[in-house]
Design a protein around this motif. Structure first.
Motif, PDB file in Angstrom:
ATOM      1  N   ALA A  91       0.866  -1.180   0.000  1.00  0.00           N
ATOM      2  CA  ALA A  91       0.000   0.000   0.000  1.00  0.00           C
ATOM      3  C   ALA A  91       0.902   1.229   0.000  1.00  0.00           C
ATOM      4  CB  ALA A  91      -0.922  -0.022   1.207  1.00  0.00           C
ATOM      5  N   THR A  92       1.774   1.298  -0.997  1.00  0.00           N
ATOM      6  CA  THR A  92       2.842   2.302  -1.050  1.00  0.00           C
ATOM      7  C   THR A  92       2.416   3.616  -1.685  1.00  0.00           C
ATOM      8  OG1 THR A  92       3.611   1.006  -2.966  1.00  0.00           O
ATOM      9  CG2 THR A  92       4.819   0.754  -0.914  1.00  0.00           C
ATOM     10  N   GLY A  93       1.164   3.718  -2.129  1.00  0.00           N
ATOM     11  CA  GLY A  93       0.640   5.008  -2.577  1.00  0.00           C
ATOM     12  C   GLY A  93       1.065   5.407  -3.974  1.00  0.00           C
ATOM     13  N   PHE A  94       0.917   6.703  -4.259  1.00  0.00           N
ATOM     14  CA  PHE A  94       1.256   7.230  -5.578  1.00  0.00           C
ATOM     15  C   PHE A  94       2.651   7.850  -5.562  1.00  0.00           C
ATOM     16  CE2 PHE A  94      -1.315  10.692  -3.526  1.00  0.00           C
ATOM     17  CZ  PHE A  94      -0.311  11.628  -3.386  1.00  0.00           C
ATOM     18  N   ARG A  95       3.108   8.170  -6.746  1.00  0.00           N
ATOM     19  CA  ARG A  95       4.319   8.980  -6.916  1.00  0.00           C
ATOM     20  C   ARG A  95       3.995  10.101  -7.890  1.00  0.00           C
ATOM     21  NH1 ARG A  95       6.823   8.565 -11.791  1.00  0.00           N
ATOM     22  NH2 ARG A  95       6.297   6.768 -13.095  1.00  0.00           N
ATOM     23  N   GLU A  96       4.779  11.149  -7.846  1.00  0.00           N
ATOM     24  CA  GLU A  96       4.623  12.244  -8.806  1.00  0.00           C
ATOM     25  C   GLU A  96       5.363  11.903 -10.102  1.00  0.00           C
ATOM     26  OE1 GLU A  96       4.757  13.865  -4.617  1.00  0.00           O
ATOM     27  OE2 GLU A  96       5.984  12.519  -5.839  1.00  0.00           O
ATOM     28  N   ARG A  97       4.743  12.178 -11.220  1.00  0.00           N
ATOM     29  CA  ARG A  97       5.447  12.022 -12.493  1.00  0.00           C
ATOM     30  C   ARG A  97       6.554  13.069 -12.564  1.00  0.00           C
ATOM     31  NH1 ARG A  97       2.764   8.498 -15.777  1.00  0.00           N
ATOM     32  NH2 ARG A  97       0.535   8.186 -15.339  1.00  0.00           N
ATOM     33  N   THR A  98       7.700  12.664 -13.074  1.00  0.00           N
ATOM     34  CA  THR A  98       8.861  13.547 -13.117  1.00  0.00           C
ATOM     35  C   THR A  98       8.740  14.556 -14.256  1.00  0.00           C
ATOM     36  OG1 THR A  98      10.128  12.118 -14.604  1.00  0.00           O
ATOM     37  CG2 THR A  98      10.271  11.663 -12.229  1.00  0.00           C
ATOM     38  N   ALA A  99       9.588  15.582 -14.186  1.00  0.00           N
ATOM     39  CA  ALA A  99       9.602  16.589 -15.248  1.00  0.00           C
ATOM     40  C   ALA A  99       9.932  15.952 -16.595  1.00  0.00           C
ATOM     41  CB  ALA A  99      10.615  17.681 -14.907  1.00  0.00           C
ATOM     42  N   VAL A 100      10.829  14.984 -16.603  1.00  0.00           N
ATOM     43  CA  VAL A 100      11.186  14.297 -17.854  1.00  0.00           C
ATOM     44  C   VAL A 100       9.980  13.544 -18.408  1.00  0.00           C
ATOM     45  CG1 VAL A 100      12.640  12.505 -18.869  1.00  0.00           C
ATOM     46  CG2 VAL A 100      13.622  14.133 -17.251  1.00  0.00           C
ATOM     47  N   GLU A 101       9.265  12.823 -17.555  1.00  0.00           N
ATOM     48  CA  GLU A 101       8.068  12.104 -18.001  1.00  0.00           C
ATOM     49  C   GLU A 101       7.028  13.054 -18.573  1.00  0.00           C
ATOM     50  OE1 GLU A 101       6.972   8.357 -15.402  1.00  0.00           O
ATOM     51  OE2 GLU A 101       7.545  10.020 -14.121  1.00  0.00           O
ATOM     52  N   LEU A 102       6.930  14.231 -17.973  1.00  0.00           N
ATOM     53  CA  LEU A 102       5.904  15.192 -18.377  1.00  0.00           C
ATOM     54  C   LEU A 102       6.330  16.036 -19.577  1.00  0.00           C
ATOM     55  CD1 LEU A 102       4.845  16.385 -14.810  1.00  0.00           C
ATOM     56  CD2 LEU A 102       3.546  14.893 -16.343  1.00  0.00           C
ATOM     57  N   GLY A 103       7.565  15.881 -20.015  1.00  0.00           N
ATOM     58  CA  GLY A 103       8.047  16.669 -21.148  1.00  0.00           C
ATOM     59  C   GLY A 103       8.277  18.120 -20.815  1.00  0.00           C
ATOM     60  N   VAL A 104       8.711  18.395 -19.564  1.00  0.00           N
ATOM     61  CA  VAL A 104       9.002  19.762 -19.126  1.00  0.00           C
ATOM     62  C   VAL A 104      10.491  20.021 -19.327  1.00  0.00           C
ATOM     63  CG1 VAL A 104       8.985  21.368 -17.191  1.00  0.00           C
ATOM     64  CG2 VAL A 104       7.131  19.697 -17.443  1.00  0.00           C
ATOM     65  N   TYR A 105      10.813  21.004 -20.135  1.00  0.00           N
ATOM     66  CA  TYR A 105      12.204  21.285 -20.478  1.00  0.00           C
ATOM     67  C   TYR A 105      12.636  22.632 -19.903  1.00  0.00           C
ATOM     68  CZ  TYR A 105      11.297  17.487 -23.713  1.00  0.00           C
ATOM     69  OH  TYR A 105      10.952  16.276 -24.251  1.00  0.00           O
ATOM     70  N   GLY A 106      13.890  22.973 -20.147  1.00  0.00           N
ATOM     71  CA  GLY A 106      14.416  24.263 -19.710  1.00  0.00           C
ATOM     72  C   GLY A 106      15.365  24.129 -18.546  1.00  0.00           C
ATOM     73  N   CYS A 107      15.360  25.134 -17.686  1.00  0.00           N
ATOM     74  CA  CYS A 107      16.268  25.185 -16.542  1.00  0.00           C
ATOM     75  C   CYS A 107      15.756  24.288 -15.418  1.00  0.00           C
ATOM     76  CB  CYS A 107      16.399  26.620 -16.036  1.00  0.00           C
ATOM     77  SG  CYS A 107      16.903  27.801 -17.307  1.00  0.00           S
ATOM     78  N   ARG A 108      16.632  24.031 -14.459  1.00  0.00           N
ATOM     79  CA  ARG A 108      16.254  23.287 -13.260  1.00  0.00           C
ATOM     80  C   ARG A 108      16.587  24.129 -12.031  1.00  0.00           C
ATOM     81  NH1 ARG A 108      13.609  21.054 -16.281  1.00  0.00           N
ATOM     82  NH2 ARG A 108      13.513  18.856 -16.859  1.00  0.00           N
ATOM     83  N   PRO A 109      15.917  25.269 -11.888  1.00  0.00           N
ATOM     84  CA  PRO A 109      16.222  26.157 -10.759  1.00  0.00           C
ATOM     85  C   PRO A 109      15.542  25.678  -9.486  1.00  0.00           C
ATOM     86  CG  PRO A 109      14.446  27.075 -12.055  1.00  0.00           C
ATOM     87  CD  PRO A 109      14.850  25.800 -12.749  1.00  0.00           C
TER      88      PRO A 109
END
Length: 313
Positions: A91-109
């Motif tokens: 019963a380990t719950g959910f995880r957040e999809r990563t920026a890479v999975e979501l196709g979010v590009y640019g800086c990592r501030p």
């Protein structure tokens, strides 16, 4: 044994009658997300359900499961590694999809947070920023937004898929701005300054990643609640755990449910063929020769005899 003491894990332990169930939790406090979630779904608050299920329930906290084997699991705690025997349900719950999975590009501030980190900060009395963009619209992000609007200058929810249990109007009434689209790019040198979407540019100083996926880090076969499919309603999480408990208690050979529609608990047996569908109200699904239109989110249906399969009609 149940690994994870969130709402689904506690409800499963409570639903398994006549057997001793041990519950293990990696965090110092049991309860998971819903332990501090007071935002209602159909008038029900997850925190109240968690409090009720924790009454008299012993949970071993501060231990991390790191391996499953035949007939048990291995854990690591302050006193070192140890093995516990029993049938394992994750019963380990959910995880957040990563920026890479979501196709979010640019800086990592600085200023980019996974939902659970932002939730922890909010519960400690901190704000993640003054102008916050939350990516994803579901119960968990809306619950966070309902807190942030009290301390932030601006809160925006950007989403690709709607919530199965909350409306956009509900978010607007809270004072949250809502847009539909995708995050394309993040810009900022030291901290988030600008987020570019499909159709706009948002001047924000924090981005919360709130699009969610089930989390099965140990590759377990038996999964409870959000470890199998993301369920937004606390009452439906409890109901899903009762379905799994009924399946386990009924016994028999487990057969995997196939098709393009999420169907919890993912298996049926000859003696138990009830599953919860991971779709909203008004969805049309095919169950064998029958087409059903769902009347509520996460509707429970009985699969007909034969090969267990649920498809989009």
């Amino acid at each position: 044994m149940v690994i994870g003491s969130g709402l689904s894990g506690l409800a499963l332990a409570d639903s398994l009658r006549g057997v001793e169930v041990e519950v293990y939790e990696v965090r110092r406090e049991p309860g998971g997300f819903f332990a501090r979630d007071d935002y209602p779904v159909d008038g029900v608050r997850g925190s109240e359900l968690v409090s009720r299920l924790l009454a008299g329930r012993k949970v071993r906290t501060g231990v991390a499961a790191f391996r499953l084997d035949e007939g048990g699991a291995w854990f690591l705690g302050e006193e070192g590694a140890f093995r516990a025997e029993g049938r394992v349900v994750l019963a380990t719950g959910f995880r957040e999809r990563t920026a890479v999975e979501l196709g979010v590009y640019g800086c990592r501030p600085a200023g980019v947070f996974p939902l659970t980190a932002a939730w922890d900060f909010a519960n400690m009395g901190y704000s993640v920023g003054d102008r916050v963009l939350i990516y994803g619209f579901n119960h968990y992000t809306l619950s966070l937004a309902s807190r942030l609007v009290k301390v932030c200058d601006k809160v925006v929810i950007l989403y690709r898929e709607p919530s199965l249990v909350h409306s956009v109007d509900e978010a607007l009434r809270l004072g949250v701005e809502v847009e539909r689209g995708r995050v394309r790019r993040v810009e900022g040198r030291d901290r988030v300054e600008l987020v570019k979407t499909d159709s706009s540019e948002l001047r924000v100083d924090a981005l919360v990643l709130g699009e969610l996926a089930p989390w099965n880090p140990l590759g377990g076969r038996l999964l409870a609640g959000n470890a199998f499919m993301v369920i937004e309603s606390p009452l439906k999480l409890v109901e899903s755990s009762r379905l799994l408990a009924e399946l386990l208690e009924a016994g028999g050979e487990l057969r995997r449910v196939e098709g393009g529609v999420p169907a919890f608990p993912g298996y049926v047996s000859e003696k138990h063929r009830r599953v919860m569908l991971g779709v909203g109200r008004g969805a049309r699904v095919r169950l064998g020769d029958r087409i059903v239109t769902t009347e509520e989110p996460y509707q429970v249906v009985e699969l007909p005899p034969g090969k267990p399969r649920v498809e989009v009609a």
